[in-house]
Design an enzyme around this catalytic site. Structure first.
Site, short mmCIF file in Angstrom:
data_model
loop_
_atom_site.label_atom_id
_atom_site.label_comp_id
_atom_site.label_asym_id
_atom_site.label_seq_id
_atom_site.Cartn_x
_atom_site.Cartn_y
_atom_site.Cartn_z
N LEU A 82 0.88 -1.17 0.00
CA LEU A 82 0.00 0.00 0.00
C LEU A 82 0.91 1.21 0.00
O LEU A 82 1.68 1.42 0.93
CB LEU A 82 -0.89 0.01 1.24
N HIS A 83 0.84 1.99 -1.07
CA HIS A 83 1.72 3.16 -1.23
C HIS A 83 0.85 4.40 -1.32
O HIS A 83 0.04 4.55 -2.23
CB HIS A 83 2.55 3.01 -2.50
N VAL A 84 1.02 5.32 -0.36
CA VAL A 84 0.17 6.50 -0.27
C VAL A 84 0.84 7.69 -0.95
O VAL A 84 1.91 8.14 -0.54
CB VAL A 84 -0.12 6.86 1.20
#
Length: 169
Positions: A82-84
């Site tokens: 999960l890359h914000v």
């Protein structure tokens, strides 16, 4: 005798939306690393919330020192990143609060990361968030709900093909 009454005894192998918002194709992410699927296939999300939730049952395998990315290992062996946001690594952790620890066991819906949206808006940070399957060459997956509004913890995003999805019921 009545196995259907004991749903909670069967592990939940689904990969669901980590946020409520619009699910878009990775090609829409303004970062070639994700748009060209260099790290793997998946989906991205455009949303208004300030919390990223676990999309699966599994464990936290990685938390970036800059807090903008979290890795998960689902109970069925799917590795998820999960890359914000875009260029959020340059914030060096500013504006992010991690809510879990490495190796922590998580269930679907467990809060993982909180975002200071006001700070991100001040810095004009695009918070499009990518969910990438990093071991896609060893799992057969299908991406669901691209182009639709999704609901955190309810909308299925990653489906394993050729897997009995009745969870033993």
């Amino acid at each position: 005798m009545f196995a259907f009454l004991n749903k909670n005894k069967h592990p939940d192998k689904r990969i669901l939306a980590p946020v409520t918002g619009k699910c878009v194709d990775l090609s829409k992410v303004p970062d070639p690393l994700f748009a060209k699927k260099v790290m793997g296939d998946g989906a991205a999300f455009i949303y208004d919330g300030d919390t990223i939730f676990s999309p699966c049952q599994g464990s936290v395998s990685m938390i970036a020192s800059t807090k903008h990315a979290i890795g998960l290992m689902s109970i069925s062996g799917i590795e998820i990143l999960l890359h914000v946001g875009i260029d959020t690594v340059n914030l060096h952790g500013e504006g992010f609060t991690t809510l879990v620890s490495k190796d922590e066991i998580v269930k679907i819906g467990r809060p993982l990361l909180r975002i200071n949206r006001n700070l991100m808006q001040e810095k004009k940070i695009d918070l499009i968030t990518s969910l990438v399957v990093t071991n896609g060459s060893s799992v057969d997956i299908k991406i669901e709900n691209i182009g639709t509004q999704v609901t955190q913890g309810l909308s299925e995003i990653i489906v394993e093909k050729n897997v009995d999805n009745n969870y033993g019921l």
